[in-house]
Design a protein around this motif. Structure first.
Motif, PDB file in Angstrom:
ATOM      1  N   TYR A 406     -22.952 -21.732  -2.893  1.00 40.84           N
ATOM      2  CA  TYR A 406     -21.611 -21.349  -2.465  1.00 40.84           C
ATOM      3  C   TYR A 406     -21.522 -19.830  -2.535  1.00 40.84           C
ATOM      4  N   MET A 407     -21.467 -19.210  -1.357  1.00 41.99           N
ATOM      5  CA  MET A 407     -21.431 -17.748  -1.271  1.00 41.99           C
ATOM      6  C   MET A 407     -22.603 -17.116  -2.014  1.00 41.99           C
ATOM      7  N   ALA A 408     -23.752 -17.806  -2.017  1.00 42.07           N
ATOM      8  CA  ALA A 408     -24.947 -17.315  -2.692  1.00 42.07           C
ATOM      9  C   ALA A 408     -26.157 -17.997  -2.069  1.00 42.07           C
ATOM     10  N   TYR A 409     -27.329 -17.280  -2.099  1.00 46.35           N
ATOM     11  CA  TYR A 409     -28.484 -17.726  -1.330  1.00 46.35           C
ATOM     12  C   TYR A 409     -29.783 -17.458  -2.087  1.00 46.35           C
ATOM     13  N   PRO A 410     -30.894 -18.073  -1.631  1.00 46.60           N
ATOM     14  CA  PRO A 410     -32.159 -17.920  -2.352  1.00 46.60           C
ATOM     15  C   PRO A 410     -32.673 -16.490  -2.448  1.00 46.60           C
ATOM     16  N   ASP A 411     -32.318 -15.618  -1.501  1.00 41.06           N
ATOM     17  CA  ASP A 411     -32.809 -14.239  -1.557  1.00 41.06           C
ATOM     18  C   ASP A 411     -31.919 -13.334  -2.400  1.00 41.06           C
ATOM     19  N   GLY A 412     -30.960 -13.920  -3.097  1.00 37.86           N
ATOM     20  CA  GLY A 412     -30.106 -13.125  -3.969  1.00 37.86           C
ATOM     21  C   GLY A 412     -28.860 -12.592  -3.319  1.00 37.86           C
ATOM     22  N   GLY A 413     -28.636 -12.938  -2.038  1.00 32.62           N
ATOM     23  CA  GLY A 413     -27.450 -12.445  -1.351  1.00 32.62           C
ATOM     24  C   GLY A 413     -26.187 -13.150  -1.817  1.00 32.62           C
ATOM     25  N   PHE A 414     -25.081 -12.417  -1.839  1.00 32.49           N
ATOM     26  CA  PHE A 414     -23.782 -12.973  -2.222  1.00 32.49           C
ATOM     27  C   PHE A 414     -22.770 -12.561  -1.154  1.00 32.49           C
ATOM     28  N   SER A 415     -22.580 -13.417  -0.144  1.00 35.95           N
ATOM     29  CA  SER A 415     -21.666 -13.076   0.941  1.00 35.95           C
ATOM     30  C   SER A 415     -21.500 -14.303   1.815  1.00 35.95           C
ATOM     31  N   GLU A 416     -21.030 -14.081   3.054  1.00 33.68           N
ATOM     32  CA  GLU A 416     -20.914 -15.170   4.006  1.00 33.68           C
ATOM     33  C   GLU A 416     -22.287 -15.613   4.516  1.00 33.68           C
ATOM     34  N   SER A 417     -23.291 -14.775   4.348  1.00 33.52           N
ATOM     35  CA  SER A 417     -24.617 -15.135   4.812  1.00 33.52           C
ATOM     36  C   SER A 417     -25.649 -14.218   4.176  1.00 33.52           C
ATOM     37  N   SER A 418     -26.921 -14.403   4.545  1.00 32.12           N
ATOM     38  CA  SER A 418     -28.003 -13.573   4.056  1.00 32.12           C
ATOM     39  C   SER A 418     -29.142 -13.649   5.048  1.00 32.12           C
ATOM     40  N   ALA A 419     -30.104 -12.730   4.927  1.00 25.85           N
ATOM     41  CA  ALA A 419     -31.212 -12.706   5.872  1.00 25.85           C
ATOM     42  C   ALA A 419     -32.038 -13.992   5.798  1.00 25.85           C
ATOM     43  N   THR A 420     -32.272 -14.496   4.585  1.00 29.14           N
ATOM     44  CA  THR A 420     -33.064 -15.724   4.444  1.00 29.14           C
ATOM     45  C   THR A 420     -32.316 -16.926   4.994  1.00 29.14           C
ATOM     46  N   TRP A 421     -31.028 -17.015   4.704  1.00 32.09           N
ATOM     47  CA  TRP A 421     -30.249 -18.142   5.229  1.00 32.09           C
ATOM     48  C   TRP A 421     -30.151 -18.063   6.751  1.00 32.09           C
ATOM     49  N   ASP A 422     -29.972 -16.875   7.311  1.00 32.81           N
ATOM     50  CA  ASP A 422     -29.928 -16.733   8.764  1.00 32.81           C
ATOM     51  C   ASP A 422     -31.259 -17.151   9.385  1.00 32.81           C
ATOM     52  N   ALA A 423     -32.373 -16.832   8.718  1.00 30.07           N
ATOM     53  CA  ALA A 423     -33.677 -17.258   9.219  1.00 30.07           C
ATOM     54  C   ALA A 423     -33.804 -18.785   9.161  1.00 30.07           C
ATOM     55  N   PHE A 424     -33.263 -19.396   8.117  1.00 32.26           N
ATOM     56  CA  PHE A 424     -33.246 -20.853   7.994  1.00 32.26           C
ATOM     57  C   PHE A 424     -32.466 -21.472   9.158  1.00 32.26           C
ATOM     58  N   LEU A 425     -31.299 -20.898   9.476  1.00 37.49           N
ATOM     59  CA  LEU A 425     -30.491 -21.409  10.590  1.00 37.49           C
ATOM     60  C   LEU A 425     -31.201 -21.212  11.925  1.00 37.49           C
ATOM     61  N   LEU A 426     -31.886 -20.096  12.089  1.00 38.24           N
ATOM     62  CA  LEU A 426     -32.658 -19.878  13.310  1.00 38.24           C
ATOM     63  C   LEU A 426     -33.709 -20.958  13.495  1.00 38.24           C
ATOM     64  N   ALA A 427     -34.407 -21.309  12.411  1.00 32.14           N
ATOM     65  CA  ALA A 427     -35.426 -22.349  12.485  1.00 32.14           C
ATOM     66  C   ALA A 427     -34.809 -23.691  12.864  1.00 32.14           C
ATOM     67  N   LEU A 428     -33.639 -24.006  12.304  1.00 34.49           N
ATOM     68  CA  LEU A 428     -32.954 -25.247  12.672  1.00 34.49           C
ATOM     69  C   LEU A 428     -32.537 -25.219  14.134  1.00 34.49           C
ATOM     70  N   GLY A 429     -32.070 -24.052  14.605  1.00 37.43           N
ATOM     71  CA  GLY A 429     -31.685 -23.928  16.009  1.00 37.43           C
ATOM     72  C   GLY A 429     -32.849 -24.194  16.950  1.00 37.43           C
ATOM     73  N   ASP A 430     -34.042 -23.724  16.578  1.00 36.67           N
ATOM     74  CA  ASP A 430     -35.223 -24.000  17.395  1.00 36.67           C
ATOM     75  C   ASP A 430     -35.531 -25.499  17.432  1.00 36.67           C
ATOM     76  N   LEU A 431     -35.378 -26.151  16.299  1.00 35.60           N
ATOM     77  CA  LEU A 431     -35.616 -27.597  16.247  1.00 35.60           C
ATOM     78  C   LEU A 431     -34.704 -28.348  17.208  1.00 35.60           C
ATOM     79  N   THR A 432     -33.472 -27.905  17.332  1.00 35.00           N
ATOM     80  CA  THR A 432     -32.486 -28.605  18.161  1.00 35.00           C
ATOM     81  C   THR A 432     -32.525 -28.186  19.623  1.00 35.00           C
ATOM     82  N   GLY A 433     -33.405 -27.261  19.961  1.00 29.87           N
ATOM     83  CA  GLY A 433     -33.469 -26.816  21.350  1.00 29.87           C
ATOM     84  C   GLY A 433     -32.486 -25.714  21.684  1.00 29.87           C
ATOM     85  N   GLY A 434     -31.994 -25.018  20.658  1.00 28.02           N
ATOM     86  CA  GLY A 434     -31.125 -23.874  20.904  1.00 28.02           C
ATOM     87  C   GLY A 434     -29.683 -24.044  20.510  1.00 28.02           C
ATOM     88  N   VAL A 435     -29.327 -25.127  19.837  1.00 22.70           N
ATOM     89  CA  VAL A 435     -27.956 -25.297  19.366  1.00 22.70           C
ATOM     90  C   VAL A 435     -27.648 -24.206  18.351  1.00 22.70           C
TER      91      VAL A 435
END
Length: 438
Positions: A406-435
């Protein structure tokens, strides 16, 4: 030099208006004459109209000297102030979104080296190209980029440019943020086009060493999969980093196609180079493989047996804000169900059947992000309400991840997002064909 938020807001407003004017002017240029040079001329002229509302003048083809990127190309346009350094760099691309990765890295390095105060990336492309949401279009989404993720996703483009222009970055910022600006519709030859612009921000100017393979040394993954594992040659190594900008990451060994690295952040190597291990370093082993075949053999020896179809035994992911947008994903053994919630509570559902190749690419990217060792829970340093929360539970091939935050991520970020979480979402987007997932 800009004095504060008011000056920056004034620049952003004038820059946006200049983009709109350029879009209108491009519509009257014959389509056979439109290319990046004409685009640069149109936008340069539009920016000159607004001189005095955020900048003093507009420069063209600015020579850029960066010790961390010898021989780097010139900046297309600059917004000049009264000081010696430009107020802003502006890089342009016309119907070539993939190459924007190179320009984005150049702009981020310029910001980190403080040779400019602001940086903008502007591209024009057909509307259908933007809507297909390929890798190049993703560069214009608002998110934070980790440099290793950028190099992994655009390693081929970087290698192409390295071969073509014989230059490449030795160091880059470890991450940067992309701010999405307004979009401007236009048309080319009667077809709908769109100009999009983003502003690059670098909050941490520390640089990391980077390395990647030349394009001539790449082969396709199917070819690699069919090969018998051979001596170490990091063909599967697209890009990695060393968060210590002064020294290369320590490598422990390189046997049987597996490179063992004792730096938790990754590695930066040239083939055949092994550094000594620092016994005082706080270490955590990560692995890089000479090929997918080496990865497969190593995993199978340790009970990581990814099914032939790549499908997981369990796959549940959810994230979002209680007062905003969010999404959930679940897999029933055949298809993914994706529910997305809009800012006004509206729900849309999509069903996707990922291919075996898409699943396997996802697991490789999860390996890169070290998803399997994420902690059970991440919480912010300070109390937060109505923020962004997330939860994942995944089981595949003998590996499991159950994690939340909750407002925290594996790379130590504390905000609405982080570089690692954004990379995780990018990978999921590729799995779905661009969603697009937020």
């Amino acid at each position: 030099m800009m004095d504060g938020a008011d000056d920056l807001n004034g620049m952003l407003d004038a820059f946006d208006r200049a983009i709109q004017v350029a879009a209108a002017e491009l519509e009257v240029i014959p389509s056979e004459g439109l290319n990046e040079r004409f685009f640069e001329g149109a936008l340069g002229s539009s920016l000159e109209r607004y001189a005095g509302e955020g900048w003093v003048s507009v420069g063209r083809q600015h020579t850029l000297g960066l010790p961390d990127w010898p021989g780097v190309g010139r900046v297309d346009l600059t917004l000049e102030g009264e000081g010696a350094l430009p107020l802003a760099f502006v890089e342009l691309k016309w119907d070539d979104l993939l190459s924007c990765s190179w320009d984005m890295a150049k702009l981020a390095l310029g910001l980190a080296r403080e040779v400019t105060e602001s940086a903008f990336l502007v591209a024009g492309a057909p509307v259908k190209t933007w809507e297909q949401r390929d890798r190049g279009a993703q560069l214009f989404d608002e998110r934070e980029w980790r440099v290793d993720v950028l190099l992994e996703r655009f390693g081929g483009e970087f290698a192409h440019w390295r071969r073509d222009v014989q230059t490449y970055p030795r160091k880059l910022p470890s991450s940067w943020h992309v701010r999405d600006l307004r979009r401007a519709p236009t048309s080319v030859g009667g077809q709908p086009w769109e100009l999009r612009s983003v502003r690059i921000e670098v909050e941490d100017p520390r640089l990391v060493a980077v390395s990647y393979r030349p394009a001539a040394e790449w082969v396709s993954e199917p070819e690699l999969e069919s090969r018998t594992p051979s001596p170490v040659k990091p063909l599967d190594f697209l890009g990695a980093l060393d968060r210590n900008s002064e020294n290369p990451s320590p490598l422990l060994a390189g046997e049987g196609g597996v490179i063992r690295c004792l730096d938790p952040s990754g590695i930066s190597i040239d083939e055949g180079v092994l550094a000594d291990l620092d016994p005082d370093a706080e270490t955590k082993e990560t692995l890089w493989f000479a090929s997918p075949a080496h990865r497969r053999v190593y995993a199978e020896q340790r009970g990581w047996r990814i099914p032939g179809d790549g499908k997981p035994e369990l796959f549940d992911v959810g994230a979002g804000s209680g007062l905003g947008s969010g999404f959930s994903m679940s897999f029933d053994g055949r298809q993914l169900t994706i529910d997305r919630r809009g800012w006004h509570g509206e729900i849309t559902q999509e069903l996707v059947e990922p291919t075996p190749a898409a699943w396997k690419k996802l697991w490789r990217r999860f390996d890169h992000l070290d998803v399997w060792s994420w902690a059970a829970n991440y919480q912010p340093k300070d109390m937060a309400t109505d923020g962004y929360g997330w939860e994942i539970e995944i089981v595949v091939g003998g590996r499991r991840c159950r994690s939340s935050g909750y407002m925290a991520y594996p790379d130590g970020g504390f905000s609405e997002s982080s570089a690692t979480w954004d990379a995780f979402l990018l990978a999921l987007g590729d799995l779905t064909g661009g969603v697009r997932l937020e």
